[in-house]
Write a protein that holds these residues in place. Sequence first.
Motif, PDB file in Angstrom:
ATOM      1  N   SER A 161     -10.165  24.846 -27.603  1.00  0.00           N
ATOM      2  CA  SER A 161     -11.446  25.143 -27.927  1.00  0.00           C
ATOM      3  C   SER A 161     -12.015  25.509 -26.418  1.00  0.00           C
ATOM      4  O   SER A 161     -13.091  26.015 -26.615  1.00  0.00           O
ATOM      5  CB  SER A 161     -12.147  23.430 -28.413  1.00  0.00           C
ATOM      6  OG  SER A 161     -13.603  23.952 -28.635  1.00  0.00           O
ATOM      7  N   GLN A 164     -11.426  29.123 -25.987  1.00  0.00           N
ATOM      8  CA  GLN A 164     -12.178  29.754 -27.030  1.00  0.00           C
ATOM      9  C   GLN A 164     -13.519  29.734 -26.548  1.00  0.00           C
ATOM     10  O   GLN A 164     -14.579  30.686 -26.686  1.00  0.00           O
ATOM     11  CB  GLN A 164     -12.071  29.558 -28.202  1.00  0.00           C
ATOM     12  CG  GLN A 164     -10.789  29.796 -28.941  1.00  0.00           C
ATOM     13  CD  GLN A 164     -10.366  29.239 -30.476  1.00  0.00           C
ATOM     14  OE1 GLN A 164     -11.100  28.251 -30.784  1.00  0.00           O
ATOM     15  NE2 GLN A 164      -9.406  29.664 -30.950  1.00  0.00           N
ATOM     16  N   HIS A 165     -14.170  28.664 -26.186  1.00  0.00           N
ATOM     17  CA  HIS A 165     -15.719  28.686 -25.571  1.00  0.00           C
ATOM     18  C   HIS A 165     -15.771  28.101 -24.435  1.00  0.00           C
ATOM     19  O   HIS A 165     -16.287  26.875 -24.358  1.00  0.00           O
ATOM     20  CB  HIS A 165     -16.407  27.705 -26.721  1.00  0.00           C
ATOM     21  CG  HIS A 165     -15.965  28.214 -28.224  1.00  0.00           C
ATOM     22  ND1 HIS A 165     -16.666  29.124 -28.760  1.00  0.00           N
ATOM     23  CD2 HIS A 165     -15.231  27.561 -29.322  1.00  0.00           C
ATOM     24  CE1 HIS A 165     -16.242  29.185 -29.976  1.00  0.00           C
ATOM     25  NE2 HIS A 165     -15.032  28.187 -30.420  1.00  0.00           N
ATOM     26  N   LYS A 167     -17.875  28.624 -21.886  1.00  0.00           N
ATOM     27  CA  LYS A 167     -19.142  28.278 -21.153  1.00  0.00           C
ATOM     28  C   LYS A 167     -19.893  27.027 -21.903  1.00  0.00           C
ATOM     29  O   LYS A 167     -20.644  26.372 -21.069  1.00  0.00           O
ATOM     30  CB  LYS A 167     -20.050  29.444 -21.734  1.00  0.00           C
ATOM     31  CG  LYS A 167     -19.844  30.854 -20.887  1.00  0.00           C
ATOM     32  CD  LYS A 167     -20.791  31.902 -21.387  1.00  0.00           C
ATOM     33  CE  LYS A 167     -20.301  33.189 -20.474  1.00  0.00           C
ATOM     34  NZ  LYS A 167     -21.225  34.505 -20.866  1.00  0.00           N
ATOM     35  N   GLU A 168     -19.518  26.748 -23.141  1.00  0.00           N
ATOM     36  CA  GLU A 168     -20.085  25.505 -23.738  1.00  0.00           C
ATOM     37  C   GLU A 168     -19.673  24.309 -22.990  1.00  0.00           C
ATOM     38  O   GLU A 168     -20.405  23.409 -22.588  1.00  0.00           O
ATOM     39  CB  GLU A 168     -19.635  25.395 -25.048  1.00  0.00           C
ATOM     40  CG  GLU A 168     -20.281  26.627 -25.991  1.00  0.00           C
ATOM     41  CD  GLU A 168     -19.935  26.459 -27.393  1.00  0.00           C
ATOM     42  OE1 GLU A 168     -19.187  25.145 -27.895  1.00  0.00           O
ATOM     43  OE2 GLU A 168     -20.158  27.277 -28.372  1.00  0.00           O
ATOM     44  N   SER A 280     -12.929  28.054 -14.388  1.00  0.00           N
ATOM     45  CA  SER A 280     -13.548  28.924 -15.607  1.00  0.00           C
ATOM     46  C   SER A 280     -12.995  30.202 -15.645  1.00  0.00           C
ATOM     47  O   SER A 280     -13.643  31.053 -16.359  1.00  0.00           O
ATOM     48  CB  SER A 280     -14.970  28.762 -15.044  1.00  0.00           C
ATOM     49  OG  SER A 280     -15.233  29.301 -13.742  1.00  0.00           O
TER      50      SER A 280
END
Length: 388
Positions: A161, A164-165, A167-168, A280
């Motif tokens: 997860s 895939q995401h 930034k969240e 990141s």
Amino acid sequence: MKKRKLIFAAATVLLVLAAGWFAFDAWNEGRDKHKYFYSYSMFSEMVDEGRIEEAELCPSEIRFKVQGDDYLYSVENPDSPLLKERLLINGVRVTEKKDGTQIVSIILDVIFYVFFAFVIFIAFRKFISPNTFKVVHKTGVTFDNVVGMENLKRDMIQIVSMMQHPKEFAERGIRMPKGILLEGAPGNGKTLFAKALAGEAKVNFIPAKATDFESMFMAIGPMKVKMLFKKARRKAPCIVFIDEFDGIGTRRNYSGSAIETENTRIVTALLNELDGFEPSSGVLVIAATNSISALDEALIRPGRFDARVSVPYPDEKARIQLVELYTKQKKLSPECGVEKLAESFKGFSCAKIESVLNRAGLIASQQNEDCICERHVRLAMEEQRSAK
């Protein structure tokens, strides 16, 4: 084949040029018909008197012209290292001519240096090839293809997860782990699990192993480490999988030997690269090893490898699934049930279970029997033990 043709063409051109030079030199020698010979003592007096207008220094003679005279004269060349300086001091225009032997020597030197540079270039491309680490865009494997490891799959779902995401999770102040260390006995599916994680996350996958960093030349290993991570950053989001990690990440030993020095450089390069990218950046390093205790402590500390995961031998449920998978196209005798086989394989790795069942099938085929029975499995297991 194209490279050999280019080398042959270059050598042919150089030989033709050499032959042309010899022909021109012979013609040039033949056209100097008006040539008169002087003694060197007379030539020396004429130099001192300033009567020599120009001189050509040849390997075996000196050709010169006297002021106010159109004839060409010659004298034996004593090959003195101070002769040219003396002529120039006395106002003589001096030229030098090389003989055929010197020309050939220069041509051979050029051929040698070109060939040597070509060999170095090929060796460099072989050991530092950009294609050393290939990027797999789709592994074709997901968690559905991995038998067992249910707890490990659950732990990795959040990693998937995050990839895939990103930034969240970054907005919530949660960083993605830089590295995951997989420890377990050989043959239990560490490589398959890494591929499945990349397939589940739908990200690029770059596989590498310890032998990819080995080289007969010093400092090539650290350069390959930098090349690997540079490519991973370009292909982010990406998973870098390093198999046999204990082959390059062993404790640094400052004994001074060449092998230990190279190993220290590789470990240092790994440390720099693991510290050099941000969480990141979308690059996750998964390293597989059979022994964490052999690894350098600075390399596997938290912040570089945030998670250490043990890949165990398959449990009973996993063994049943493995037997069903590996006997899908094999026929088992009624006495040789799946549960019974799974029980007999207790403590076996995934790879060993597959190997035993494959060998049992071969034994049954050699004995002209259609079904695999307990006898065949027992013989295959005994062969495995005796092969150790």
